[in-house]
Design an enzyme around this catalytic site. Structure first.
Site, PDB file in Angstrom:
ATOM      1  N   GLU A 116       0.837  -1.217   0.000  1.00  0.00           N
ATOM      2  CA  GLU A 116       0.000   0.000   0.000  1.00  0.00           C
ATOM      3  C   GLU A 116       0.864   1.256   0.000  1.00  0.00           C
ATOM      4  OE1 GLU A 116      -4.005  -0.479   2.151  1.00  0.00           O
ATOM      5  OE2 GLU A 116      -2.602  -1.568   3.430  1.00  0.00           O
ATOM      6  N   GLU A 136      -3.508 -10.200   3.947  1.00  0.00           N
ATOM      7  CA  GLU A 136      -4.552  -9.774   4.888  1.00  0.00           C
ATOM      8  C   GLU A 136      -5.567 -10.904   5.126  1.00  0.00           C
ATOM      9  OE1 GLU A 136      -3.118  -7.826   2.734  1.00  0.00           O
ATOM     10  OE2 GLU A 136      -2.881  -5.825   3.579  1.00  0.00           O
TER      11      GLU A 136
HETATM   12  C1  1HE Z   1       6.587  -8.494  12.181  1.00  0.00           C
HETATM   13  C2  1HE Z   1       5.897  -8.371  10.951  1.00  0.00           C
HETATM   14  C3  1HE Z   1       4.668  -7.663  10.957  1.00  0.00           C
HETATM   15  C4  1HE Z   1       7.709  -9.478  10.583  1.00  0.00           C
HETATM   16  N1  1HE Z   1       4.231  -7.167  12.135  1.00  0.00           N
HETATM   17  N2  1HE Z   1       6.112  -7.987  13.300  1.00  0.00           N
HETATM   18  N3  1HE Z   1       2.063  -8.543   7.147  1.00  0.00           N
HETATM   19  C5  1HE Z   1       2.270  -9.856   7.163  1.00  0.00           C
HETATM   20  O1  1HE Z   1       1.408 -10.638   7.426  1.00  0.00           O
HETATM   21  C6  1HE Z   1       3.677 -10.277   6.828  1.00  0.00           C
HETATM   22  C7  1HE Z   1       4.289 -10.948   8.052  1.00  0.00           C
HETATM   23  N4  1HE Z   1       5.711 -11.164   7.898  1.00  0.00           N
HETATM   24  C8  1HE Z   1       6.246 -12.171   7.175  1.00  0.00           C
HETATM   25  O2  1HE Z   1       5.565 -12.924   6.496  1.00  0.00           O
HETATM   26  C9  1HE Z   1       7.725 -12.330   7.243  1.00  0.00           C
HETATM   27  O3  1HE Z   1       8.216 -11.649   8.372  1.00  0.00           O
HETATM   28  C10 1HE Z   1       8.502 -11.819   5.997  1.00  0.00           C
HETATM   29  C11 1HE Z   1       8.212 -12.730   4.793  1.00  0.00           C
HETATM   30  C12 1HE Z   1       8.158 -10.381   5.668  1.00  0.00           C
HETATM   31  C13 1HE Z   1      10.032 -11.848   6.296  1.00  0.00           C
HETATM   32  O4  1HE Z   1      10.388 -13.152   6.750  1.00  0.00           O
HETATM   33  P1  1HE Z   1      11.742 -13.361   7.590  1.00  0.00           P
HETATM   34  O5  1HE Z   1      11.905 -14.842   7.788  1.00  0.00           O
HETATM   35  O6  1HE Z   1      12.849 -12.637   6.916  1.00  0.00           O
HETATM   36  O7  1HE Z   1      11.511 -12.605   8.979  1.00  0.00           O
HETATM   37  P2  1HE Z   1      10.707 -13.100  10.296  1.00  0.00           P
HETATM   38  O8  1HE Z   1      11.569 -14.007  11.097  1.00  0.00           O
HETATM   39  O9  1HE Z   1       9.372 -13.607   9.943  1.00  0.00           O
HETATM   40  O10 1HE Z   1      10.478 -11.725  11.054  1.00  0.00           O
HETATM   41  C14 1HE Z   1      11.535 -11.040  11.749  1.00  0.00           C
HETATM   42  C15 1HE Z   1      10.900 -10.303  12.903  1.00  0.00           C
HETATM   43  O11 1HE Z   1      10.001  -9.332  12.387  1.00  0.00           O
HETATM   44  C16 1HE Z   1      10.052 -11.212  13.765  1.00  0.00           C
HETATM   45  O12 1HE Z   1      10.113 -10.701  15.088  1.00  0.00           O
HETATM   46  P3  1HE Z   1      11.093 -11.316  16.203  1.00  0.00           P
HETATM   47  O13 1HE Z   1      10.832 -10.511  17.436  1.00  0.00           O
HETATM   48  O14 1HE Z   1      10.716 -12.774  16.318  1.00  0.00           O
HETATM   49  O15 1HE Z   1      12.505 -11.161  15.665  1.00  0.00           O
HETATM   50  C17 1HE Z   1       8.673 -11.024  13.237  1.00  0.00           C
HETATM   51  O16 1HE Z   1       7.663 -11.301  14.185  1.00  0.00           O
HETATM   52  C18 1HE Z   1       8.685  -9.541  12.903  1.00  0.00           C
HETATM   53  N5  1HE Z   1       7.689  -9.201  11.914  1.00  0.00           N
HETATM   54  N6  1HE Z   1       6.611  -8.986   9.973  1.00  0.00           N
HETATM   55  C19 1HE Z   1       4.951  -7.343  13.267  1.00  0.00           C
HETATM   56  N7  1HE Z   1       3.980  -7.463   9.846  1.00  0.00           N
HETATM   57  C20 1HE Z   1      -3.111  -0.739   7.005  1.00  0.00           C
HETATM   58  S1  1HE Z   1      -3.647  -2.314   6.956  1.00  0.00           S
HETATM   59  C21 1HE Z   1      -2.368  -3.270   6.295  1.00  0.00           C
HETATM   60  C22 1HE Z   1      -2.631  -4.700   6.614  1.00  0.00           C
HETATM   61  C23 1HE Z   1      -1.404  -5.515   6.493  1.00  0.00           C
HETATM   62  O17 1HE Z   1      -0.337  -5.032   6.190  1.00  0.00           O
HETATM   63  S2  1HE Z   1      -1.633  -7.174   6.749  1.00  0.00           S
HETATM   64  C24 1HE Z   1      -0.100  -7.892   6.352  1.00  0.00           C
HETATM   65  C25 1HE Z   1       0.835  -7.909   7.520  1.00  0.00           C
END
Ligand code: 1HE
Length: 262
Positions: A116, A136
């Site tokens: 977005e 989402e």
């Molecule tokens: C996060 C987020 C997040 C990572 N909010 N903390 N977005 C999603 O559903 C995407 C979610 N994220 C992922 O699928 C993956 O993180 C990635 C593919 C982007 C990257 O993977 P990777 O293996 O490199 O990283 P990771 O181990 O998953 O994440 C590293 C850290 O970032 C980890 O935290 P940690 O404390 O365990 O180190 C994750 O929890 C954190 N993290 N993504 C919070 N999104 C205005 S409305 C919009 C609606 C949306 O955007 S919905 C989609 C949300």
């Protein structure tokens, strides 16, 4: 102190000539966008650094943005959810509808709210590692950062439906083919290309850039009669400006560069 000094630590701004670079700096969380960053983005684009004539929006780390920081909305009720979405709308409207053309440099995840944000920029440069997703549906959410308005204008509502319903992702090359990006540099070369494009944009006549950012999108969505009239008015105003006079004379008197196809 300019806006640079009041940004949260998760955003950084630097300036190179008349191009400002705004960087998402939360790589440990894959540049997930919390409300502090969203508010910083709004403030930056509402009051851009003095002297900047174009902006590059880039990100630290391997991913442009994992979208909404999911911990921000975990405890939201409907009223807080609406307010949260409206804050995102204000930030991305400041970016898209501000005075400066914005080139987004993408790599890795451009996901959910990250897509977005990218969609609100005027030009998108995507390195080969870029992948686009709208998870989402998997999270029980809906886009809230203007994605349902902007993304269908890039790729069509049916492709967006597919991404949201099935979790389909697009890579960089497919993304370029369907309209998600304009340029595909080699890996690691996105920022250099973004800066080159922004420098070129900054060298245009200010009134032309203004018309491209503000008149063109409105004309494109107006009824044709209104569009033709608005186009005549804007083109007359641009051509009458001193900057156009100088540039036309430069060309006619053989001082300006010709169009080159590279
Ligand atoms: C996060 C987020 C997040 C990572 N909010 N903390 N977005 C999603 O559903 C995407 C979610 N994220 C992922 O699928 C993956 O993180 C990635 C593919 C982007 C990257 O993977 P990777 O293996 O490199 O990283 P990771 O181990 O998953 O994440 C590293 C850290 O970032 C980890 O935290 P940690 O404390 O365990 O180190 C994750 O929890 C954190 N993290 N993504 C919070 N999104 C205005 S409305 C919009 C609606 C949306 O955007 S919905 C989609 C949300």
């Amino acid at each position: 102190m300019g806006i640079e000094g009041s940004l949260p630590p998760t955003l950084a701004c630097e300036q190179s000539g008349d191009v400002a670079v705004l960087r998402l700096c939360r790589p440990d969380k894959r540049n997930a966008l919390n409300i502090e960053m969203i508010d910083g983005i709004r403030r930056f684009f509402s009051d851009p650094p003095h002297g900047a004539r174009a902006v590059v929006l880039a990100a630290q780390g391997e991913h442009f943005s994992a979208g909404l920081d999911l911990s921000d909305v975990r405890d939201h009720g409907p009223a807080e959810g609406v307010m949260h979405s409206r804050a995102w709308h204000r930030a991305f409207a400041a970016l898209e509808g501000g005075d400066l053309p914005v080139v987004a440099v993408l790599r890795g995840a451009v996901v959910g709210g990250g897509l977005e944000l990218a969609a609100a920029a005027h030009i998108r440069v995507a390195e080969p590692s870029t992948f686009y997703a709208l998870p989402e549906g998997q999270r029980g959410l809906f886009v809230g950062g203007g994605g349902s308005v902007r993304i269908p204008r890039l790729i069509g509502a049916t492709r967006m439906m597919d991404m949201m319903l099935t979790g389909r992702t697009y890579g960089a090359a497919e993304g370029a083919a369907i309209g998600l990006s304009h340029y595909q540099p080699a890996e690691g070369e996105g920022l250099a290309l973004g800066l080159e494009l922004a420098t070129r944009i900054a060298a245009n006549a200010p009134l032309t850039n203004f018309a491209v950012l503000h008149a063109l999108p409105r004309i494109a969505e107006a009824d044709p009669a209104t569009g033709y009239l608005t186009e005549s008015l804007i083109s007359a105003i641009a051509a009458a400006d001193g900057e156009a006079k100088r540039r036309l004379a430069d060309f006619l008197e053989k001082r300006a560069a010709k169009v080159v196809h590279r």
